[in-house]
Design a protein around this motif. Structure first.
Motif, PDB file in Angstrom:
ATOM      1  N   HIS A 193       0.833  -1.199   0.000  1.00  0.00           N
ATOM      2  CA  HIS A 193       0.000   0.000   0.000  1.00  0.00           C
ATOM      3  C   HIS A 193       0.869   1.251   0.000  1.00  0.00           C
ATOM      4  O   HIS A 193       0.534   2.263  -0.624  1.00  0.00           O
ATOM      5  CB  HIS A 193      -0.885   0.041   1.250  1.00  0.00           C
ATOM      6  CG  HIS A 193      -1.846  -1.104   1.353  1.00  0.00           C
ATOM      7  ND1 HIS A 193      -1.793  -2.009   2.385  1.00  0.00           N
ATOM      8  CD2 HIS A 193      -2.867  -1.493   0.568  1.00  0.00           C
ATOM      9  CE1 HIS A 193      -2.766  -2.892   2.230  1.00  0.00           C
ATOM     10  NE2 HIS A 193      -3.443  -2.595   1.135  1.00  0.00           N
ATOM     11  N   CYS A 194       1.971   1.174   0.749  1.00  0.00           N
ATOM     12  CA  CYS A 194       2.904   2.311   0.809  1.00  0.00           C
ATOM     13  C   CYS A 194       3.491   2.567  -0.578  1.00  0.00           C
ATOM     14  O   CYS A 194       3.604   3.722  -1.013  1.00  0.00           O
ATOM     15  CB  CYS A 194       4.029   2.011   1.802  1.00  0.00           C
ATOM     16  SG  CYS A 194       3.476   1.726   3.496  1.00  0.00           S
ATOM     17  N   SER A 241       2.139   1.884  -3.416  1.00  0.00           N
ATOM     18  CA  SER A 241       1.076   2.475  -4.235  1.00  0.00           C
ATOM     19  C   SER A 241       0.916   3.968  -3.959  1.00  0.00           C
ATOM     20  O   SER A 241       0.718   4.761  -4.888  1.00  0.00           O
ATOM     21  CB  SER A 241      -0.261   1.779  -3.970  1.00  0.00           C
ATOM     22  OG  SER A 241      -0.191   0.423  -4.314  1.00  0.00           O
ATOM     23  N   SER A 242       0.994   4.342  -2.691  1.00  0.00           N
ATOM     24  CA  SER A 242       0.851   5.749  -2.324  1.00  0.00           C
ATOM     25  C   SER A 242       1.953   6.593  -2.949  1.00  0.00           C
ATOM     26  O   SER A 242       1.694   7.677  -3.479  1.00  0.00           O
ATOM     27  CB  SER A 242       0.905   5.914  -0.802  1.00  0.00           C
ATOM     28  OG  SER A 242      -0.185   5.287  -0.192  1.00  0.00           O
ATOM     29  N   SER A 271      -7.348  -1.522   5.174  1.00  0.00           N
ATOM     30  CA  SER A 271      -7.799  -2.655   4.359  1.00  0.00           C
ATOM     31  C   SER A 271      -8.594  -3.651   5.191  1.00  0.00           C
ATOM     32  O   SER A 271      -9.640  -4.144   4.761  1.00  0.00           O
ATOM     33  CB  SER A 271      -6.596  -3.380   3.738  1.00  0.00           C
ATOM     34  OG  SER A 271      -5.930  -2.552   2.834  1.00  0.00           O
ATOM     35  N   HIS A 320      -2.243   1.792   6.175  1.00  0.00           N
ATOM     36  CA  HIS A 320      -2.966   1.309   5.004  1.00  0.00           C
ATOM     37  C   HIS A 320      -3.483  -0.104   5.249  1.00  0.00           C
ATOM     38  O   HIS A 320      -4.582  -0.463   4.807  1.00  0.00           O
ATOM     39  CB  HIS A 320      -2.057   1.280   3.777  1.00  0.00           C
ATOM     40  CG  HIS A 320      -1.507   2.603   3.372  1.00  0.00           C
ATOM     41  ND1 HIS A 320      -0.173   2.876   3.370  1.00  0.00           N
ATOM     42  CD2 HIS A 320      -2.120   3.722   2.943  1.00  0.00           C
ATOM     43  CE1 HIS A 320       0.027   4.112   2.943  1.00  0.00           C
ATOM     44  NE2 HIS A 320      -1.146   4.655   2.682  1.00  0.00           N
ATOM     45  N   CYS A 321      -2.665  -0.906   5.914  1.00  0.00           N
ATOM     46  CA  CYS A 321      -3.057  -2.290   6.219  1.00  0.00           C
ATOM     47  C   CYS A 321      -4.277  -2.286   7.139  1.00  0.00           C
ATOM     48  O   CYS A 321      -5.223  -3.056   6.946  1.00  0.00           O
ATOM     49  CB  CYS A 321      -1.902  -3.029   6.892  1.00  0.00           C
ATOM     50  SG  CYS A 321      -0.404  -3.146   5.899  1.00  0.00           S
TER      51      CYS A 321
END
Lengths: 65, 65
Positions: free
Chosen positions: A15-16, A18-19, B19, B15-16
């Protein structure tokens, strides 16, 4: 146009990544962004200043080493 | 209705957490979800089975301990 390489500190998961990709990809003049989570390596293609990249990475919540 | 507590393995950043909250929050019957990144603690309010929670956490990319 060129490819510039930086190191990003603080990314812990996909996710990091992607950011960072999203924020850096929004900089005018950027044509490509590659990020490696393990090494923190950030490759930016296009015509862009280091300051703009640093600001975008900061916006995503991370830091350029 | 009840509050069930689980432990999630593998979350590394906010982010995790988002989710997991999103996936578990989409289970029919769930009325509330709390996640603590540091401890991996997941609290689920509502009427829900352990299997549904396990499946949602897996869908988010993580594992119940």
């Amino acid at each position: 146009m060129s490819v510039k390489t930086y190191t990003v500190e603080g990314m812990t998961c996909g996710h990091c990544v992607s950011s960072v990709k999203e924020e850096v990809g929004e900089i005018p003049g950027v044509t490509g962004v590659e990020v490696d989570l393990g090494s923190g390596r950030l490759e930016v293609s296009g015509d862009v200043t280091d300051d703009a990249v640093r600001e975008a990475v900061k916006e995503a919540g991370y830091t350029l080493v």
